[in-house]
Design a protein around this motif. Structure first.
Motif, mmCIF file in Angstrom:
data_model
loop_
_atom_site.group_PDB
_atom_site.id
_atom_site.type_symbol
_atom_site.label_atom_id
_atom_site.label_comp_id
_atom_site.label_asym_id
_atom_site.label_seq_id
_atom_site.Cartn_x
_atom_site.Cartn_y
_atom_site.Cartn_z
ATOM 1 N N GLU A 120 9.637 6.589 -2.972
ATOM 2 C CA GLU A 120 9.183 5.974 -1.851
ATOM 3 C C GLU A 120 7.477 5.442 -3.253
ATOM 4 O O GLU A 120 7.340 4.161 -2.929
ATOM 5 N N ALA A 172 6.731 1.775 -5.162
ATOM 6 C CA ALA A 172 5.609 1.103 -5.052
ATOM 7 C C ALA A 172 5.016 1.154 -6.650
ATOM 8 O O ALA A 172 4.704 0.381 -6.884
ATOM 9 N N VAL A 192 -4.742 7.079 -3.410
ATOM 10 C CA VAL A 192 -3.464 7.391 -3.081
ATOM 11 C C VAL A 192 -3.606 8.888 -2.593
ATOM 12 O O VAL A 192 -2.227 9.089 -1.743
ATOM 13 N N GLY A 247 -2.828 7.803 1.291
ATOM 14 C CA GLY A 247 -0.782 6.985 1.129
ATOM 15 C C GLY A 247 -1.004 6.151 0.663
ATOM 16 O O GLY A 247 -2.058 5.390 -0.268
ATOM 17 N N LEU A 248 -0.037 5.319 0.023
ATOM 18 C CA LEU A 248 0.277 3.807 0.013
ATOM 19 C C LEU A 248 -0.029 2.915 -0.303
ATOM 20 O O LEU A 248 -0.375 1.693 -0.799
ATOM 21 N N TRP A 249 -0.371 2.242 0.529
ATOM 22 C CA TRP A 249 -1.055 1.401 1.389
ATOM 23 C C TRP A 249 -1.980 0.481 0.490
ATOM 24 O O TRP A 249 -1.960 -0.626 0.647
ATOM 25 N N PRO A 250 -2.988 1.226 -0.053
ATOM 26 C CA PRO A 250 -4.718 0.663 -0.402
ATOM 27 C C PRO A 250 -4.183 0.681 -1.858
ATOM 28 O O PRO A 250 -4.287 -0.355 -2.827
#
Length: 411
Positions: A16, A20, A202, A206-209
Motif C-alpha cells: 500500500e 501510494a 506519514v 498514515g498515507l492519507w496526508p
C-alpha cells in the motif's frame, strides 16, 4: 536490474505504501512531460539541457527513500525496493506522454534513480539496523540528519545534472555545475523540505496526508511553467524587434540570430553564468539596431569596414533605441559600447564585437573561396587586430568554439 530481480523474488513489502508513493511519482513525471511550456532558451534557441523540474515526482521519490515508519509501525522495505518502485513509477509516468507524442527524457529518469538510491543507501540501512534511532532518536536531531542528507542528495543531483548537460552539449562543466548549484535554493529547497515533512507525517498519520502535501509542489510547478512561458515570450519579442533591421533591408537575413547564437556559445566557453549569458544574447540580437537611425543603409549591413567614428555613432544610436524597449540596462550598455577599444569594454561587448566581425567577414560580400578558407582568413584578420579592437582571449575562444561541435558547425 538487481533491484528489480530482488523485489520480484522477495515480493513487495507494504504494497500500500509502495503503491501510494509510486502513484505520486508517476503523476508527477506525467505532469512534467505532458503539455510542457517552451523550454528556457539556450544558445541559438536550443532548449535548456537541464530540462523542466519535476518537484512532485522528486519529492515523492525522496520521501519514499526516507520512509522509516508508517502509522507508528516500522517499514520493512529497503534500498532495492526503493529503487524498484522509483524505476517502475517513473516508467509508468512516461506512458501517457509517449502515447500523446510528447518528448520524454530517459536521462532525467536515470538521474532521479541515482539520486534517490544515494539517499536510500544513506538512510535505510541505518534505520533497519536500529542505529538511526539510537543515534538521533525521533526528535529534532533526526530532522537535522534528514535535512543534511537531503542537502547532500541535492548536491549529488546537481553534479549529475551538470555532467548530463556536459555530455549532451559539450559545454564546459564548471559553469554548468555553478548554474545548477545556484538553482538549489529555489525549487530544490521546496522539494527537500517536502521530502522531510512527508515521511515524518506519514510515520504518525498514515498515507492519507501524501496527496495533501503534494499540492504546494503542484503550485510550484505551475508557477515555473508560467515563468518559463513568459520568459520565452519575452525572448521572442526581443528577437522580433531585432529582425526589424533585416525587414528594413539594413542587415542580411538571419545575421542577428547567427551573432546571438555564436556569442552565447563563446560566453559559455568563457564561463559566464546563465544571467550574464542572457544579457549577452539579448545584446547580440540587438547589436545592429542602431542602423535604423541611418539615412543610408550600410552596404550589406557590415559595420566592421566603417571608420571608428561611424561605428561609435551606430553603437550609441543602438544603445539609445534599446533603452526605450524596456530590456535590462546592461543590454543597452553592451550595445552602445561595442565600438570601444576592447580594454575599455565589458566582456559581453568584447564578445559581441568579435563575433559580429567574424560573421561579417565570413558571410559578407568580401568573403571569397570555400567556407573553411573564409573562416581561417576571418580568424586571421581578427588576430591581427587584437592590439586595439579585439580581445585576444575572446578571439581564441571563438576559434575553439568553431573548431568543435558546441556551436553546431562541422569541423
Amino acid at each position: 536490474m538487481v533491484a528489480l530481480v530482488w523485489t520480484e523474488w522477495h515480493g513487495v513489502r507494504q504494497p500500500e505504501a509502495a503503491l501510494a508513493f509510486g502513484a505520486l511519482i508517476a503523476v508527477g513525471e506525467a505532469i512534467r512531460c505532458v503539455e510542457a511550456p517552451p523550454a528556457l532558451p539556450g544558445g541559438s534557441g536550443v532548449p535548456d539541457p537541464r530540462g523542466e523540474p519535476a518537484p512532485v515526482a522528486a519529492a515523492g521519490a525522496l520521501a519514499y527513500a526516507l520512509l522509516g515508519r508508517l502509522g507508528g509501525e516500522p517499514t520493512p522495505h529497503g534500498v532495492l525496493q526503493v529503487v524498484t518502485v522509483v524505476v517502475a513509477a517513473s516508467l509508468a509516468g512516461l506512458v501517457a506522454p509517449l502515447a500523446l507524442g510528447c518528448p520524454v527524457d530517459p536521462g532525467h529518469t536515470a538521474r532521479r534513480v541515482l539520486t534517490v538510491a544515494f539517499a536510500a543507501v544513506c538512510f535505510q540501512p541505518l534505520h533497519r539496523t536500529g542505529l538511526l534511532g539510537s543515534w538521533f532518536g525521533h526528535g529534532p536531531y533526526l530532522v537535522g540528519y534528514l535535512l543534511t542528507l537531503l542537502a547532500l542528495t541535492a548536491l549529488c543531483d546537481a553534479v549529475l545534472a551538470a555532467a548530463l548537460a556536459r555530455a549532451r552539449t559539450g559545454w564546459p562543466y564548471g559553469p554548468l555545475l555553478r548554474d545548477e548549484l545556484r538553482s538549489l535554493p529555489g525549487v530544490a529547497a521546496a522539494v527537500c523540505a517536502t521530502a522531510v515533512v512527508m515521511p515524518l507525517t506519514v510515520a504518525v498519520a498514515g498515507l492519507w496526508p501524501v496527496p495533501v502535501l503534494a499540492v504546494p509542489l503542484l503550485l510550484i510547478q505551475y508557477s515555473y511553467r508560467r515563468y518559463a512561458g513568459i520568459r520565452a515570450t519575452y525572448r521572442q519579442t526581443i528577437a522580433s524587434l531585432a529582425r526589424s533591421t533585416e525587414i528594413a533591408g539594413y542587415t542580411p537575413t538571419g545575421h542577428a540570430r547567427e551573432v546571438a547564437a555564436l556569442s552565447r556559445a563563446v560566453g559559455r566557453e568563457l564561463g559566464l553564468s546563465e544571467p550574464r549569458l542572457t544579457v549577452l544574447e539579448y545584446a547580440a540580437l540587438m547589436h545592429d539596431i542602431g542602423q535604423l537611425s541611418l539615412l543610408d543603409p550600410v552596404p550589406a549591413g557590415a559595420t566592421e569596414p566603417l571608420s571608428a567614428a561611424e561605428q561609435r555613432k551606430i553603437a550609441l544610436l543602438g544603445g539609445a533605441v534599446v533603452r526605450q524597449t524596456g530590456v535590462p540596462a546592461e543590454v543597452a550598455q553592451v550595445v552602445e559600447r561595442q565600438a570601444d577599444p576592447y580594454r575599455e569594454q565589458p566582456l559581453a561587448a568584447r564578445i559581441v564585437r568579435a563575433v559580429n566581425a567574424y560573421t561579417e567577414l565570413v558571410s559578407g560580400p568580401g568573403a571569397e573561396g570555400a567556407a573553411g578558407a573564409a573562416a581561417l582568413r576571418a580568424l586571421e584578420r581578427l588576430r591581427l587586430a587584437t592590439a586595439r579592437d579585439f580581445d585576444p582571449v575572446v578571439v581564441e575562444t571563438l576559434a575553439t568554439v568553431l573548431s568543435r561541435q558546441v556551436y553546431g558547425r562541422p569541423r
